[in-house]
Design a protein around this motif. Structure first.
Motif, PDB file in Angstrom:
ATOM      1  N   VAL A  91       0.876  -1.103  -0.019  1.00  0.00           N
ATOM      2  CA  VAL A  91       0.046  -0.079  -0.050  1.00  0.00           C
ATOM      3  C   VAL A  91       0.894   1.303  -0.093  1.00  0.00           C
ATOM      4  CG1 VAL A  91      -1.726   1.396   1.328  1.00  0.00           C
ATOM      5  CG2 VAL A  91      -2.096  -0.948   1.065  1.00  0.00           C
ATOM      6  N   ASN A  92       1.949   1.406   0.682  1.00  0.00           N
ATOM      7  CA  ASN A  92       2.914   2.519   0.914  1.00  0.00           C
ATOM      8  C   ASN A  92       3.566   2.759  -0.531  1.00  0.00           C
ATOM      9  OD1 ASN A  92       2.312   2.782   3.614  1.00  0.00           O
ATOM     10  ND2 ASN A  92       3.855   1.551   4.428  1.00  0.00           N
ATOM     11  N   LEU A  93       3.854   1.448  -1.120  1.00  0.00           N
ATOM     12  CA  LEU A  93       4.272   1.793  -2.551  1.00  0.00           C
ATOM     13  C   LEU A  93       3.397   2.070  -3.660  1.00  0.00           C
ATOM     14  CD1 LEU A  93       6.804  -1.328  -2.300  1.00  0.00           C
ATOM     15  CD2 LEU A  93       7.463   0.996  -2.509  1.00  0.00           C
ATOM     16  N   GLY A  94       2.212   2.097  -3.113  1.00  0.00           N
ATOM     17  CA  GLY A  94       1.188   2.598  -4.257  1.00  0.00           C
ATOM     18  C   GLY A  94       0.339   1.604  -4.749  1.00  0.00           C
ATOM     19  N   ALA A  95       0.336   0.343  -4.405  1.00  0.00           N
ATOM     20  CA  ALA A  95      -0.666  -0.821  -4.779  1.00  0.00           C
ATOM     21  C   ALA A  95      -2.277  -0.176  -4.636  1.00  0.00           C
ATOM     22  CB  ALA A  95      -0.437  -2.011  -4.271  1.00  0.00           C
ATOM     23  N   HIS A  96      -2.847  -0.386  -5.611  1.00  0.00           N
ATOM     24  CA  HIS A  96      -4.419   0.054  -5.642  1.00  0.00           C
ATOM     25  C   HIS A  96      -5.169  -1.222  -5.141  1.00  0.00           C
ATOM     26  CE1 HIS A  96      -2.549   2.297  -9.021  1.00  0.00           C
ATOM     27  NE2 HIS A  96      -3.127   3.389  -8.284  1.00  0.00           N
ATOM     28  N   ALA A  97      -4.603  -2.306  -5.122  1.00  0.00           N
ATOM     29  CA  ALA A  97      -5.554  -3.522  -4.608  1.00  0.00           C
ATOM     30  C   ALA A  97      -4.444  -4.769  -4.034  1.00  0.00           C
ATOM     31  CB  ALA A  97      -6.456  -4.000  -5.949  1.00  0.00           C
ATOM     32  N   ILE A  98      -5.057  -5.359  -3.125  1.00  0.00           N
ATOM     33  CA  ILE A  98      -4.468  -6.637  -2.594  1.00  0.00           C
ATOM     34  C   ILE A  98      -5.572  -7.760  -2.863  1.00  0.00           C
ATOM     35  CG2 ILE A  98      -3.523  -7.662  -0.564  1.00  0.00           C
ATOM     36  CD1 ILE A  98      -2.134  -5.003  -1.239  1.00  0.00           C
ATOM     37  N   MET A  99      -4.889  -8.828  -3.352  1.00  0.00           N
ATOM     38  CA  MET A  99      -5.537 -10.054  -3.497  1.00  0.00           C
ATOM     39  C   MET A  99      -5.029 -11.096  -2.555  1.00  0.00           C
ATOM     40  SD  MET A  99      -6.728 -11.024  -7.241  1.00  0.00           S
ATOM     41  CE  MET A  99      -8.172 -12.100  -6.755  1.00  0.00           C
ATOM     42  N   ASP A 100      -6.061 -11.633  -1.645  1.00  0.00           N
ATOM     43  CA  ASP A 100      -5.579 -12.392  -0.677  1.00  0.00           C
ATOM     44  C   ASP A 100      -5.908 -13.785  -1.384  1.00  0.00           C
ATOM     45  OD1 ASP A 100      -5.184 -14.057   1.516  1.00  0.00           O
ATOM     46  OD2 ASP A 100      -7.102 -13.900   2.702  1.00  0.00           O
ATOM     47  N   LEU A 101      -4.558 -14.451  -1.503  1.00  0.00           N
ATOM     48  CA  LEU A 101      -4.741 -15.812  -2.204  1.00  0.00           C
ATOM     49  C   LEU A 101      -4.315 -17.151  -1.173  1.00  0.00           C
ATOM     50  CD1 LEU A 101      -2.905 -15.270  -5.668  1.00  0.00           C
ATOM     51  CD2 LEU A 101      -5.603 -14.816  -4.833  1.00  0.00           C
ATOM     52  N   SER A 102      -4.684 -16.662  -0.034  1.00  0.00           N
ATOM     53  CA  SER A 102      -4.177 -17.857   1.001  1.00  0.00           C
ATOM     54  C   SER A 102      -4.916 -19.123   0.980  1.00  0.00           C
ATOM     55  CB  SER A 102      -4.712 -17.225   2.514  1.00  0.00           C
ATOM     56  OG  SER A 102      -4.277 -16.150   2.718  1.00  0.00           O
ATOM     57  N   SER A 103      -3.995 -20.321   1.149  1.00  0.00           N
ATOM     58  CA  SER A 103      -4.320 -21.463   0.679  1.00  0.00           C
ATOM     59  C   SER A 103      -4.304 -22.462   2.087  1.00  0.00           C
ATOM     60  CB  SER A 103      -3.526 -22.169  -0.383  1.00  0.00           C
ATOM     61  OG  SER A 103      -2.041 -21.927  -0.313  1.00  0.00           O
ATOM     62  N   HIS A 104      -4.082 -21.762   3.208  1.00  0.00           N
ATOM     63  CA  HIS A 104      -3.698 -22.574   4.245  1.00  0.00           C
ATOM     64  C   HIS A 104      -4.079 -22.057   5.544  1.00  0.00           C
ATOM     65  CE1 HIS A 104      -1.358 -25.313   7.114  1.00  0.00           C
ATOM     66  NE2 HIS A 104      -1.040 -24.150   7.626  1.00  0.00           N
ATOM     67  N   GLU A 117      -8.637  -2.688   7.789  1.00  0.00           N
ATOM     68  CA  GLU A 117      -7.624  -1.923   8.150  1.00  0.00           C
ATOM     69  C   GLU A 117      -6.903  -1.562   6.868  1.00  0.00           C
ATOM     70  OE1 GLU A 117      -4.550  -3.530  10.506  1.00  0.00           O
ATOM     71  OE2 GLU A 117      -6.134  -4.398  12.018  1.00  0.00           O
ATOM     72  N   CYS A 118      -7.072  -1.963   5.817  1.00  0.00           N
ATOM     73  CA  CYS A 118      -6.550  -1.873   4.520  1.00  0.00           C
ATOM     74  C   CYS A 118      -7.265  -0.884   3.559  1.00  0.00           C
ATOM     75  CB  CYS A 118      -6.167  -3.065   3.729  1.00  0.00           C
ATOM     76  SG  CYS A 118      -5.097  -2.851   2.256  1.00  0.00           S
ATOM     77  N   PRO A 119      -6.792   0.169   3.149  1.00  0.00           N
ATOM     78  CA  PRO A 119      -7.731   1.184   2.375  1.00  0.00           C
ATOM     79  C   PRO A 119      -7.471   0.725   0.902  1.00  0.00           C
ATOM     80  CG  PRO A 119      -5.245   2.023   2.920  1.00  0.00           C
ATOM     81  CD  PRO A 119      -5.463   0.826   3.565  1.00  0.00           C
ATOM     82  N   ALA A 120      -6.787  -0.236   0.391  1.00  0.00           N
ATOM     83  CA  ALA A 120      -6.833  -0.740  -0.803  1.00  0.00           C
ATOM     84  C   ALA A 120      -8.034  -1.435  -1.168  1.00  0.00           C
ATOM     85  CB  ALA A 120      -5.504  -1.421  -1.327  1.00  0.00           C
ATOM     86  N   MET A 121      -8.351  -1.777  -2.539  1.00  0.00           N
ATOM     87  CA  MET A 121      -9.429  -2.687  -2.851  1.00  0.00           C
ATOM     88  C   MET A 121      -8.909  -4.021  -2.244  1.00  0.00           C
ATOM     89  SD  MET A 121     -10.404  -1.609  -6.581  1.00  0.00           S
ATOM     90  CE  MET A 121      -8.675  -1.192  -7.309  1.00  0.00           C
ATOM     91  N   ILE A 122      -9.815  -4.972  -1.773  1.00  0.00           N
ATOM     92  CA  ILE A 122      -9.488  -6.499  -1.437  1.00  0.00           C
ATOM     93  C   ILE A 122     -10.387  -7.272  -2.438  1.00  0.00           C
ATOM     94  CG2 ILE A 122      -9.327  -8.137   0.466  1.00  0.00           C
ATOM     95  CD1 ILE A 122      -7.667  -5.502   0.890  1.00  0.00           C
ATOM     96  N   GLY A 123      -9.499  -8.235  -3.038  1.00  0.00           N
ATOM     97  CA  GLY A 123      -9.851  -9.333  -3.740  1.00  0.00           C
ATOM     98  C   GLY A 123      -9.538 -10.642  -3.203  1.00  0.00           C
ATOM     99  N   THR A 124     -10.239 -11.626  -3.573  1.00  0.00           N
ATOM    100  CA  THR A 124     -10.227 -13.056  -3.119  1.00  0.00           C
ATOM    101  C   THR A 124     -10.538 -14.145  -4.228  1.00  0.00           C
ATOM    102  OG1 THR A 124     -12.313 -13.147  -2.091  1.00  0.00           O
ATOM    103  CG2 THR A 124     -10.630 -12.690  -0.691  1.00  0.00           C
ATOM    104  N   VAL A 125     -10.218 -15.225  -4.146  1.00  0.00           N
ATOM    105  CA  VAL A 125     -10.415 -16.380  -5.091  1.00  0.00           C
ATOM    106  C   VAL A 125     -11.142 -17.392  -4.291  1.00  0.00           C
ATOM    107  CG1 VAL A 125      -9.770 -17.895  -6.746  1.00  0.00           C
ATOM    108  CG2 VAL A 125      -8.636 -15.814  -6.528  1.00  0.00           C
ATOM    109  N   PRO A 126     -12.621 -17.285  -3.907  1.00  0.00           N
ATOM    110  CA  PRO A 126     -13.508 -18.224  -3.131  1.00  0.00           C
ATOM    111  C   PRO A 126     -13.190 -19.664  -3.378  1.00  0.00           C
ATOM    112  CG  PRO A 126     -14.718 -16.416  -3.888  1.00  0.00           C
ATOM    113  CD  PRO A 126     -13.513 -16.267  -4.534  1.00  0.00           C
ATOM    114  N   VAL A 127     -12.926 -20.162  -4.509  1.00  0.00           N
ATOM    115  CA  VAL A 127     -12.759 -21.588  -4.680  1.00  0.00           C
ATOM    116  C   VAL A 127     -11.342 -22.073  -3.980  1.00  0.00           C
ATOM    117  CG1 VAL A 127     -11.457 -21.211  -7.005  1.00  0.00           C
ATOM    118  CG2 VAL A 127     -12.766 -23.289  -6.595  1.00  0.00           C
ATOM    119  N   TYR A 128     -10.162 -21.128  -3.961  1.00  0.00           N
ATOM    120  CA  TYR A 128      -9.142 -21.631  -3.014  1.00  0.00           C
ATOM    121  C   TYR A 128      -9.655 -21.931  -1.671  1.00  0.00           C
ATOM    122  CZ  TYR A 128      -6.297 -19.290  -6.493  1.00  0.00           C
ATOM    123  OH  TYR A 128      -5.516 -18.855  -7.562  1.00  0.00           O
ATOM    124  N   ASP A 129     -10.527 -21.003  -1.091  1.00  0.00           N
ATOM    125  CA  ASP A 129     -10.807 -20.951   0.260  1.00  0.00           C
ATOM    126  C   ASP A 129     -11.893 -22.199   0.673  1.00  0.00           C
ATOM    127  OD1 ASP A 129     -10.445 -19.815   2.918  1.00  0.00           O
ATOM    128  OD2 ASP A 129     -12.583 -18.608   2.653  1.00  0.00           O
TER     129      ASP A 129
END
Length: 434
Positions: A91-104, A117-129
């Motif tokens: 975010v500090n470096l200027g990313a506009h979105a964070i995708m959480d691709l957690s698989s564990h 807490e994060c001001p950037a757009m948040i994306g996910t991939v529900p099939v992983y989760d």
């Protein structure tokens, strides 16, 4: 209770939302200019109504090109604190979105921390989760399980979800028949393919798309239509599987718009440079101008450790030709989970690509900082040069590590510096070289 469900519905009703006002300001547009673009689906404002700390951004080919950063834990790298550090650095470096691709692990607390807490757009991939959430093998999951996880992510405040809706049972036969060199390299796409193969059922994200639309409409979640058949090597670029899926994504875009649900469309992938522009134009036609979100494109297959560079080359070409959103690629691509330094390198490379494309497209104000940098270089004004730099810390460090004898030069040219000589010549001064 607000008068609209989604940003698209508001725009179609002529309602100027607070999010739209903020985006218009950032893009140097009037709300009257931006409103019809959101209404038509050519710009999306990914802002789940439960993500209250978001700083909204617009995604569209006529706006500044946006950058997405993929993060998240895996079985081999499972420290959520480290991932959160990466998020804030991104975010500090200027990313506009964070995708959480957690698989564990327990993904819910990390996802909720992001949306609180994060001001950037948040994306996910529900099939992983889905596998992680239910702690069951893929074949034992039902269509209902997958749909319920989409709802869970919407309720948690996620702004956009990648759903691999365009891969169907027809795709199974195509993959077998056309003998791709790399088959399916999309992680989500491979999971859906595997589930269909094992259960004999249709893709639940395609079969129950109308129900998914109702969930997304309720929370104003943008659907990112995942490209399960994106090419994973140059040999598979622009093949039958990729194109057939793109046609289906165009159909699904239209269905989403009928319910006022915002849509982005995901694209390649690995692809020869000479195919990129045509792919961008084709997508714009088939998907009626919906914002295009690309991974890369990666323009050669032989650079592990340097794929942030191969991706930046492709990303610049893609964005110049209509892509709206670049998914960063790090030096760790194809090799490992990225560390903090990898994340930084990936973001900087993507930002260079995005900015170069914005200048070429004539995005409002895009070149102003380059012109300021040119003035600062002519005047040998180092402090202003740092202020104009994408990564001032690195620029300063390089200069300090190899500090010149004279402050008005660099250690490459010394008194042979063309800028110094021209400044002195034009002001009538004596030019001392030796």
């Amino acid at each position: 209770m607000r008068e609209y469900a989604t940003q698209m519905e508001a725009a179609r009703k002529g309602i100027v939302t607070e999010e739209l006002k903020k985006v218009a300001g950032k893009e140097r547009m009037t709300t009257a200019e931006l409103l019809p673009l959101v209404a038509e689906g050519k710009v999306v404002i990914c802002a789940n109504r439960k993500h209250t700390c978001i700083e909204p951004e617009g995604v569209g080919s006529m706006l500044r090109t946006k950058i997405n950063v993929n993060l998240g834990v895996s079985r081999d790298c499972k420290d959520y604190e480290i991932e959160m550090r990466k998020v804030m650095e991104a975010v500090n470096l200027g990313a506009h979105a964070i995708m959480d691709l957690s698989s564990h692990g327990d993904t819910i607390p990390f996802r909720r921390k992001l949306t609180s807490e994060c001001p950037a757009m948040i994306g996910t991939v529900p099939v992983y989760d889905s596998v992680i959430h239910y702690q069951r093998d893929l074949a034992t999951l039902t269509a209902r399980d997958f749909i319920d996880v989409v709802r869970l992510h919407a309720e948690d405040g996620v702004d956009f979800v990648t759903l691999h809706c365009g891969i169907t049972r027809k795709t199974i036969e195509q993959i077998k028949k056309h003998k791709r060199k790399m088959n399916i390299v999309s992680r989500g796409g491979s999971l859906v393919f595997a589930w269909m193969s094992m259960t004999g059922e249709e893709n639940p994200f395609y079969e129950y798309f109308d129900e998914i639309l109702e969930i997304c409409r309720e929370y104003d979640v943008t659907i990112s239509l995942g490209d399960a058949c994106r090419p994973g090597c140059l040999a598979d670029g622009s093949d039958v599987c990729q194109m057939e899926e793109l046609v289906r994504l165009g159909e699904l875009t239209r269905r989403a718009w009928e319910r006022d649900v915002q849509v982005m469309v995901e694209g390649p992938g690995h692809m020869p440079m000479d195919q990129i522009a045509a792919n961008m134009k084709l997508q714009q036609t088939i998907c009626m101008g919906a914002p295009f979100y690309v991974l890369g494109p990666i323009v050669t297959d032989i650079a592990p450790g340097y794929d942030h560079i191969t991706s930046a080359i492709g990303g610049a070409i893609a964005a110049q030709n209509g892509a709206a959103f670049l998914c960063y690629v790090t030096p760790a691509e194809h090799l490992a989970l990225p560390n903090v330094e990898d994340v930084k390198q990936g973001i900087i490379a993507s930002k260079i690509a995005a900015h170069a494309a914005d200048i070429a497209k004539g995005v409002r104000g895009a070149r102003e900082i380059d012109d300021r940098m040119a003035d600062a270089r002519r005047e040998l004004d180092w402090e202003t040069q740092w202020a104009c730099s994408l990564d001032p810390e690195t620029a300063k460090k390089i200069r300090e590590d190899r500090k010149p004898e004279y402050d008005d030069t660099c250690s490459m040219c010394g008194k042979f510096c063309a800028v110094r000589s021209m400044n002195k010549a034009l002001s009538g001064e004596y030019i001392d070289i030796l």
